[in-house]
Design an enzyme around this catalytic site. Structure first.
Site, short mmCIF file in Angstrom:
data_model
loop_
_atom_site.label_atom_id
_atom_site.label_comp_id
_atom_site.label_asym_id
_atom_site.label_seq_id
_atom_site.Cartn_x
_atom_site.Cartn_y
_atom_site.Cartn_z
N HIS A 1 0.84 -1.22 0.00
CA HIS A 1 0.00 0.00 0.00
C HIS A 1 0.87 1.26 0.00
CE1 HIS A 1 -3.31 -2.72 1.25
NE2 HIS A 1 -2.37 -3.25 2.01
N SER B 1 14.74 21.38 -16.40
CA SER B 1 13.54 22.18 -16.62
C SER B 1 13.93 23.46 -17.35
CB SER B 1 12.92 22.50 -15.26
OG SER B 1 12.16 23.69 -15.34
N LYS C 1 15.95 21.58 -11.12
CA LYS C 1 15.27 20.34 -11.48
C LYS C 1 16.15 19.32 -12.20
CE LYS C 1 11.37 19.31 -11.07
NZ LYS C 1 10.12 19.68 -11.67
N GLU D 1 9.22 8.36 -17.13
CA GLU D 1 7.83 8.82 -17.28
C GLU D 1 7.29 8.50 -18.66
OE1 GLU D 1 7.33 12.99 -15.85
OE2 GLU D 1 9.25 12.61 -14.88
N GLN E 1 -6.07 -6.35 -42.48
CA GLN E 1 -4.90 -5.59 -42.91
C GLN E 1 -4.38 -4.70 -41.77
OE1 GLN E 1 -4.33 -4.15 -47.03
NE2 GLN E 1 -4.80 -2.14 -46.20
N LYS F 1 -1.02 -5.56 -39.02
CA LYS F 1 0.41 -5.21 -39.04
C LYS F 1 0.69 -3.90 -38.31
CE LYS F 1 -0.04 -6.24 -43.36
NZ LYS F 1 -1.20 -7.14 -43.14
#
Ligand code: ARG
Length: 439
Positions: free
Chosen positions: A155, A277, A283, A290, A322, A325
């Site tokens: 959790h 950033s 940053k 991500e 078709q 693919k």
């Protein structure tokens, strides 16, 4: 000129030509289409369905066409309907009548089913090689991190102490299953549909076992010709295998993203596999992880679209198929791209064991061991569990940890406690007694 020009009195509508065409997608199967045709022609020649002279001319020219495409000397016509038509028409334009005999005892329906299986076998082998490369990196990291104690979670709450190496071991199991799932799907796919014709086989004395062997199908040939041309289970199976790889990559990416945050700081990604950033100078973002997490949905979408495409189709071939693919290739391409980014990102990542150790020291993750200690003193587990719960509540209220709580406080709750409790709740002891070091 369309293949079916004889039956039609009008040219195809220009605007819908592209819509009907699959050349943009299936030209990447040119190698398999040509090799498939060489196998087919060789079988036709061996069975006396075409002459050996025609067979030799076809095989020689197809080899040439393949080499020219590979060398970039022959451009695939983007206006062709599909790769099968382009190759056959190019061959016929060059060699005349023998080229027109290549399609004897064959339909594009069994041809495309054959090509796709051959092509996907190759693609699956390349994904499997990438997974094996990933497993090598993970084994190395598992060893390197085998003594680093960290909190294990349920959790997303600190639960019990484990090691980072053991945590990596869980992903090793997942990717091992992915390899075996892929092998399994490939084995079932490795059967030749060639000879199924348009749907009902053929009147010619073909030798399906021979063409299957020539084309490298280790499982022989398909047993029912309707199924041979109408089956795309293998596309769905591969898209499913790709989806599960993405589930695993995405879960791992999610953990990397969490671990990179200041809230965790369990790992540091290499600068080469991070991004900054445009405005916030401090940053360092785990963009690759991500993106991998973000791309998972695309692959699940491919699987969903394949299943939906197939579910209402009457036997046998329908043009809907078709789409197979585009969808299967996108699933594979996405996994390939993700693995290409993920492997070096993990390989160059640095673990921060002090931070993991610090996190493991909070959150009472040794409480189960404290209860187990009381059990070893003769208490029933439920009573031990309750007593330990009271101890944890007391610690939280009075700003103690299980390590810093004085023995007399322990004894107030349960007089079975003695000095040995401190060793029992030591994090290294907890990990060791579960046998999690070095596995
Ligand atoms: N381009 C088709 C496909 O990719 C194969 C051709 C079969 N077409 C047909 N109309 N029978 O599925």
């Amino acid at each position: 000129m369309k293949l079916w020009a004889g039956r039609f009195s009008k040219e195809a509508d220009k605007k819908t030509n592209d819509f009907n065409s699959s050349i943009a997608t299936d030209s990447r199967m040119y190698m398999e289409d040509i090799n498939g045709s060489i196998g087919h022609a060789t079988m036709l020649g061996a069975q006396g369905i075409i002459s050996t002279e025609d067979c030799d001319i076809i095989v020689k020219e197809l080899n040439k066409i393949r080499d020219e495409i590979t060398a970039g000397e022959l451009m695939i016509d983007p206006d062709a309907e599909d790769i099968h038509t382009f190759i056959e028409q190019t061959l016929t334009a060059r060699v005349g009548d023998p080229g027109k005999r290549l399609h004897t005892a064959r339909s594009r329906n069994d041809q495309v089913a054959t090509d796709v299986r051959m092509y996907l076998k190759k693609e699956c082998a390349s994904i499997k090689a990438q997974l094996e490369e990933l497993l090598t990196v993970l084994q190395k990291k598992k060893k390197e991190y085998s003594k680093m104690v960290m909190p294990g979670y349920t959790h997303l709450q600190r639960a019990q102490p484990i090691t980072m190496g053991y945590h990596f071991g869980a992903y090793i199991e997942m990717f091992k299953r992915d390899v075996s799932r892929l092998e399994d799907a490939v084995e079932r796919m490795d059967v030749s549909p060639l000879g199924s014709g348009a749907l009902a086989g053929t009147t010619y004395p073909i030798n399906r076992a021979m063409s299957a062997e020539l084309l490298g199908f280790s499982g022989g040939y398909t047993q029912n010709t309707l199924d041979g041309v109408a089956d795309r289970d293998f596309c769905a199976e591969i898209a499913c295998a790709m989806s599960l790889i993405m589930v695993h990559l995405s879960r791992f990416s999610e953990e990397i993203i969490l671990w990179c945050s200041w809230e965790f700081k369990f790992v540091e990604l290499d600068d080469a596999f991070s991004t900054g950033s445009s405005i916030m100078p401090q940053k360092k973002n785990p963009d690759l992880a991500e993106l991998i997490r973000g791309k998972a949905g695309r692959v699940f979408g491919d699987l969903n679209a394949l299943l939906t495409m197939m579910k209402g189709l009457p036997l046998a071939y329908n043009k809907d198929m078709q789409e197979d693919k585009d969808l299967t290739f996108e699933a594979i391409d996405t996994v390939r791209m993700c693995l290409t980014a993920f492997i070096p990102m993990i390989d160059t990542m640095t673990a921060l064991p002090e931070n993991m150790r610090k996190a493991a020291a909070g959150g009472f993750i040794n409480a189960t061991d404290c209860a187990d200690y009381l059990v070893s003193k003769g208490l029933a587990f439920r009573d031990a569990y309750k007593a330990t719960g009271e101890i944890v509540a007391f610690c939280i209220a009075n700003n103690y940890t299980l390590e810093t709580l004085p023995l007399d406080e322990y004894k107030k709750i349960c007089d079975l406690f003695d000095d040995g409790v401190y060793d029992a709740i030591n994090l290294e002891t907890c990990v060791k007694r579960r046998g999690l070091f070095d596995i």
